[in-house]
Design an enzyme around this catalytic site. Sequence first.
Site, short mmCIF file in Angstrom:
data_model
loop_
_atom_site.label_atom_id
_atom_site.label_comp_id
_atom_site.label_asym_id
_atom_site.label_seq_id
_atom_site.Cartn_x
_atom_site.Cartn_y
_atom_site.Cartn_z
N THR A 73 -34.54 -107.95 6.21
CA THR A 73 -34.12 -106.71 6.87
C THR A 73 -33.00 -106.03 6.08
O THR A 73 -33.05 -104.82 5.85
CB THR A 73 -33.64 -107.02 8.31
OG1 THR A 73 -34.73 -107.63 9.01
CG2 THR A 73 -33.20 -105.77 9.05
N ASN A 152 -47.56 -107.89 8.11
CA ASN A 152 -47.30 -109.15 8.80
C ASN A 152 -48.15 -109.34 10.05
O ASN A 152 -48.32 -110.46 10.52
CB ASN A 152 -45.81 -109.24 9.17
CG ASN A 152 -45.29 -107.97 9.81
OD1 ASN A 152 -45.40 -106.89 9.24
ND2 ASN A 152 -44.75 -108.09 11.00
N SER A 200 -37.42 -112.92 1.77
CA SER A 200 -36.73 -113.65 2.83
C SER A 200 -37.14 -115.12 2.79
O SER A 200 -38.32 -115.43 2.90
CB SER A 200 -37.11 -113.02 4.17
OG SER A 200 -36.44 -113.66 5.20
N ALA A 201 -36.15 -116.02 2.64
CA ALA A 201 -36.45 -117.44 2.41
C ALA A 201 -37.20 -118.11 3.56
O ALA A 201 -37.99 -119.03 3.35
CB ALA A 201 -35.15 -118.20 2.15
N HIS A 202 -36.98 -117.63 4.80
CA HIS A 202 -37.59 -118.35 5.92
C HIS A 202 -39.09 -118.13 6.04
O HIS A 202 -39.76 -118.75 6.86
CB HIS A 202 -36.87 -118.04 7.25
CG HIS A 202 -37.14 -116.69 7.85
ND1 HIS A 202 -38.04 -116.52 8.87
CD2 HIS A 202 -36.62 -115.46 7.60
CE1 HIS A 202 -38.05 -115.24 9.23
NE2 HIS A 202 -37.20 -114.58 8.47
N THR A 238 -18.71 -113.28 1.34
CA THR A 238 -18.79 -114.59 0.68
C THR A 238 -20.24 -115.07 0.67
O THR A 238 -20.93 -115.01 1.69
CB THR A 238 -17.89 -115.60 1.42
OG1 THR A 238 -16.56 -115.09 1.40
CG2 THR A 238 -17.92 -116.97 0.76
N CYS A 330 -41.53 -109.95 16.03
CA CYS A 330 -40.34 -109.12 16.18
C CYS A 330 -40.39 -108.33 17.48
O CYS A 330 -39.37 -107.96 18.02
CB CYS A 330 -40.20 -108.17 15.00
SG CYS A 330 -40.26 -109.02 13.43
N1 PLP Z 1 -40.56 -107.23 6.57
C1 PLP Z 1 -41.64 -107.95 6.96
C2 PLP Z 1 -43.00 -107.53 6.52
C3 PLP Z 1 -41.47 -109.06 7.79
O1 PLP Z 1 -42.55 -109.76 8.19
C4 PLP Z 1 -40.15 -109.42 8.19
C5 PLP Z 1 -39.93 -110.55 9.12
O2 PLP Z 1 -40.59 -110.68 10.13
C6 PLP Z 1 -39.07 -108.66 7.72
C7 PLP Z 1 -39.32 -107.58 6.92
C8 PLP Z 1 -37.66 -109.00 8.10
O3 PLP Z 1 -37.20 -110.14 7.38
P1 PLP Z 1 -35.98 -111.01 7.93
O4 PLP Z 1 -36.49 -111.78 9.09
O5 PLP Z 1 -35.60 -111.91 6.79
O6 PLP Z 1 -34.88 -110.08 8.26
#
Ligand code: PLP
Length: 377
Positions: A73, A152, A200-202, A238, A330
Site C-alpha cells: 500500500t 488479486n 509486499s513480503a507477506h 527507522t 480487503c
Molecule cells: N495491491 C494488491 C494487488 C494487493 O493484492 C494488495 C494486498 O492485498 C496490496 C496492493 C496491498 O499490499 P499490502 O497488504 O502490503 O499493503
Amino acid sequence: MGKRVFLDNAATTPMAPEIINMMSNMMKSHFANPSSVHSFGRESKIVVENARKTIARLLNTAPGTIFFTSGGTEADNMAIKCGINDHNITHAITSKISHHAVLYPLQDLEKEGVIKLSYVDIDKDGVISTSHLKQLLESNERTFVSIMHANNEIGTIQDIQEIGDICKHYNAIFHSDTVQTIAHFPFDMQKLNVDFIAASAHKFHGPKGVGFVYISEDIQIKPLIRGGSQERNMRAGTENVYGIAALAKAMEMAYENLEEETNYIKGLKKYMIEKLKTEIYDVQFYAKCTDLDNSLYTVLSCHFPETDIAEMLLFNLDILGVACSGGSACSSGSSKGSHVLTEIVPESKRPGMRFSFSKYNNKEDIDFAIAKLKELF
Ligand code: PLP
C-alpha cells in the site's frame, strides 16, 4: 479444534519456517539502529544493504532502484502521489479493477483538482484495451498510467511489457502494482519499460508490514514520508531490519524454486477446477481463471448458483474449516460488494468465492474444501 485448511493465500501467505527462524535469530543479533555509527549499527546497516542487493539481483536492476516501505500500500501510494505531484502531472489513467491502494490515492488527487482521472476500458475478463489506452494517451498532457500486473480477485494478468512500451512511446510515466506477481513470476527490469513497481513480503511467505517500491533510474521523486535520512532520504523512519532481511530471503527462496513451485501450485489449481466442475452443480469461473497459463496460478475465482445463504456462505465455510475469500479480503467484513466483480459481472446475484493457493497446500486440502462445499450446495 477440527481440521482447517487455508485457501486464502492471495490475502496473505503463511510465513516460511526458515524465515521465522532467521527473523527470530536476527531480532537478538541485529537489534541496533542501522543509522547508528557504532559497530552494532553498522551490522544492521549491512543487513539492510545486503537485502537490497539480493532483491536487485533477482529483478536484474541496480540496488539504488529499490526503496524499502511498510508494504504494498505504501509503495503504491508513494509511486502515485510522488510520481504525479513531482512531475506536474495533470492526467492519470488506471482501470476500474485496480486495487484500492491505487484507486483511492488517484481518486483523492482527482478530488483535490490535481489530475483528471481516466479509466481505460476493460473486456469481460478484465483485460485492458490497449487501443483505448493509446487513445487516452493522445492528449498533449504528460500522463501517469497505473495498471496492475495481476488482479488479486479474479487473477487476470495484463501484458505489462506491451503497456510499458506504449507508455514509453507516449512519454507517460508507468506504475504497475505487482504485489500479486513479485516472487511468483520472473521479472527483468532491464526489459520492462516501467517506472514504478510495488511488492509486499507477506504475499510470498515473508512477514507483514514490509515491502518495497522500485523506482527506475530515469525518474526522480521527493519522499512521501519525511523525517530522518533513511533510504537515501527517500523514505524516513527507522528501517524494519529483520523484516527487510526476511523480505529478501523470502524472495530469494521463491525465485530459487520458481518453476517447480509454479508447476506444483498450477497443478493444485487444475485439480480444484476439475473437482469443482465434476462435484458441484453449476459452478462457473470468473475471467480467465481456467486458462492456467494466462491467469494468476495462485488464484481461482468462481461463482455458485444463487442461494438464500449467499451472504452466509463464507461464514458457513469458515465454520466447516475452509478459509477462503469472497472477492478481495480487503473488503471482507464490510457489506459493500467487490468493486472488481461489480465491473466484470454487474448484474449477477451468484455468490463469488476466491480460493487461492500456496506451496504449503496439497490435494487433501482441496478434497476437504470440495467435501465441505458439497454440504452447502
Ligand atoms: N495491491 C494488491 C494487488 C494487493 O493484492 C494488495 C494486498 O492485498 C496490496 C496492493 C496491498 O499490499 P499490502 O497488504 O502490503 O499493503
